[in-house]
Each structure stands twice: as C-alpha cells, then as structure tokens.
Enzyme design. Structure first.
Site, PDB file in Angstrom:
ATOM      1  N   CYS A 186      17.732  -4.236  -8.665  1.00 50.99           N
ATOM      2  CA  CYS A 186      16.936  -3.028  -8.394  1.00 50.99           C
ATOM      3  C   CYS A 186      17.245  -2.368  -7.047  1.00 50.99           C
ATOM      4  O   CYS A 186      18.246  -1.694  -6.909  1.00 50.99           O
ATOM      5  CB  CYS A 186      15.452  -3.372  -8.528  1.00 50.99           C
ATOM      6  SG  CYS A 186      14.387  -1.916  -8.816  1.00 50.99           S
TER       7      CYS A 186
ATOM      8  N   GLU B 143      14.891  -6.584 -14.479  1.00 54.36           N
ATOM      9  CA  GLU B 143      14.140  -7.209 -13.388  1.00 54.36           C
ATOM     10  C   GLU B 143      12.742  -7.570 -13.888  1.00 54.36           C
ATOM     11  O   GLU B 143      12.138  -6.856 -14.691  1.00 54.36           O
ATOM     12  CB  GLU B 143      14.033  -6.229 -12.214  1.00 54.36           C
ATOM     13  CG  GLU B 143      13.255  -6.782 -11.029  1.00 54.36           C
ATOM     14  CD  GLU B 143      13.082  -5.773  -9.901  1.00 54.36           C
ATOM     15  OE1 GLU B 143      12.906  -6.194  -8.755  1.00 54.36           O
ATOM     16  OE2 GLU B 143      13.107  -4.546 -10.181  1.00 54.36           O
TER      17      GLU B 143
ATOM     18  N   LYS C 124      17.081 -11.695  -4.877  1.00 51.98           N
ATOM     19  CA  LYS C 124      17.195 -10.298  -4.442  1.00 51.98           C
ATOM     20  C   LYS C 124      17.275 -10.206  -2.917  1.00 51.98           C
ATOM     21  O   LYS C 124      16.430 -10.736  -2.196  1.00 51.98           O
ATOM     22  CB  LYS C 124      15.979  -9.526  -4.962  1.00 51.98           C
ATOM     23  CG  LYS C 124      15.983  -8.035  -4.696  1.00 51.98           C
ATOM     24  CD  LYS C 124      14.745  -7.428  -5.351  1.00 51.98           C
ATOM     25  CE  LYS C 124      14.649  -5.928  -5.157  1.00 51.98           C
ATOM     26  NZ  LYS C 124      13.419  -5.392  -5.809  1.00 51.98           N
TER      27      LYS C 124
END
Length: 275
Positions: free
Chosen positions: A154, A41, A113
């Site tokens: 994440c 990330e 995301k």
C-alpha cells in the site's frame, strides 16, 4: 507465460468470514489453472476500531486466516501472495505482514510494511497506522513460479527508492497489495503503479480492497496488473471478485533491452545546494 489470479476483496471485521472468501478464491484459481494468486492488504481483517480488533489480532503461529490459506494453497496446488495480515508481535504491538506461500502450504517469505500511513486528508479522514503498528526493517525478493517477486504494501507505493532496491535485487514482478482510500486512489493509484512498472521495467500486480467495509471505511478498488511498458493488462474496477491475467517474463527482457534503465542506473552523488 504464466496465469495469475487477483482477488479484490471487501474484507470485514470477522476473520472467519474473510477466510472463507480467501479459501474459495484459492480453490477457484487452482481449478482455473493459475500458478499464483494475489490478495489485498489486510485480507484477514479490516477494523478501524482497535479495541474491537485487538481480540482478532494474534501471533502469526496462532492466526486462523493464515492457517486456512496455507491449507487451501496446498490443497489447490498453487502459490499465494497473501497481501498482508495484521499480526501480533512478541512485544504486543502489531506488524502489517505479507506472506508468500508455496504450493505445499509452506511460507517462503515474509515482509513487514516499511512505510506506515500517518496522514490527514482534506476530506477530514485522519490515519495513524504507527499508533499500533511497527514498521518493517527489510526489503524482500522471493523466487516464485511466475518470476522474482518484490514485496511491498500500500503506502510503500509512494516511495520509489524501495522499488529501485527491489528491481536492483532481481525483482521482475512488484506486488503492491493495498487498501487505498477513495480520495487518494482516484488521484494517484493508476499513475503511481504505472510509474513503478515503467521505472523498473517490471510487472506490477496490485490486489486491492474495494467498497464500503463493515467498520465504515471505503476503499478504492481497481486491482491492477501492469506490464513492464506501463500497459494496463487488468483493471478490476469497483466490484469484489476474482480475475486473471497472463505474465510473460520475456516481456521484461524485451522492455529492459529497449530502454535499459536498470543497466543505466548510477549511484546518486552528494547533492550540491546553490543559493
């Protein structure tokens, strides 16, 4: 059997420096015979000073790190999952966006995301990703030389329903690029990643940020590759660098035949609450 590379980084505040790290790793992975490289990330920039970072966050078409990675992938002849970059949207806000780039340098898939990290930790750390970033609105699976890849980033790791959707859509590899904090990493990183692999009967590849960054934050490291049975095939510990693992897709078939969790999945009925 396919060989993959995993890059563990300590990205800093200068995208040009981070691009050198990325392109060098792509070249090395290509020489080593890897079919695909996975990066963390925010591979291109980690800077919690949003005023300073703003000058380096640009539209996708203008991003020098993305351009450098695409060129390096084409030169090395391998695929790259560029875990994520901060990119500027047309409305001026940001997306935390991952890219799957093929061996010609073309972008095969994008993923923004879905779950943004807005938390207050017992250590006193406070994070408000949603103050600058906009959450994505779609899950993504893309066919790659090492299998059907389901994308996440994440904090997505904590939401099992995303991985159910990805494996239901055919994913046999779940990618979880991350910049986990040290407290949350020590508590939950290995457990959650192994759980996602076991639940889906899929490989998990989690390229991570590590160490002390130029903006003052620290990240947990321990980039992992996990097989569909939950066995850890690679744990990179604390050091930045490049490592390799083997992905054998017949392992997915064998595990899913042994415990056919995907075939046994059912739509969850309405919940009855009894008081």
């Amino acid at each position: 059997m396919a060989k993959i590379g995993v890059l563990q980084m300590t990205s800093g505040i200068d995208p040009a420096v981070n691009a050198v790290t990325l392109t060098a790793a792509i070249a090395e992975a290509g020489r080593a015979g890897a079919a695909m490289l996975y990066t963390p990330e925010m591979s291109g920039l980690i800077d919690r000073d949003r005023s300073r970072a703003a000058a380096s966050i640009v539209a996708e078409d203008d991003d020098p790190v993305l351009a450098a990675v695409r060129a390096a992938a084409a030169e090395a002849g391998l695929w790259v999952h560029l875990g994520s970059l901060a990119v500027r949207r047309p409305d001026g806000r940001y997306a935390n966006r991952g890219f799957v780039i093929d061996a010609s340098g073309a972008i095969r898939a994008r993923y923004d995301k879905l779950h943004l990290f807005d938390v207050d930790l017992p250590t006193g750390e406070s994070w408000r990703e949603s103050a600058a970033y906009v959450a994505g609105d779609a899950a993504v699976v893309v066919d790659t030389p090492v299998g059907m890849l389901g994308s996440s980033v994440c904090y997505d790791l904590r939401f099992a329903d995303l991985y159910r959707a990805l494996s239901d859509a055919g994913a046999t590899i779940l990618s979880v690029p991350a910049a986990f904090t040290r407290p949350t990493g020590a508590a939950h990183w290995h457990i959650l990643l192994r759980a996602r692999a076991i639940e889906a009967g899929a490989f998990v590849v989690a390229a991570a940020q590590t160490g002390v960054h130029a903006d003052g934050r620290t990240t947990y490291g321990h980039s992992l590759v996990i097989d569909p049975w939950g066995e850890v095939l690679l744990d990179m510990g604390d050091a930045a660098g490049l490592a390799f693992a083997e992905i054998d897709q017949t392992r997915v078939e064998a595990v899913r035949a042994r415990i056919p969790v995907i075939a046994h999945r059912r739509a969850i009925p309405a919940v009855t609450i009894v008081r």
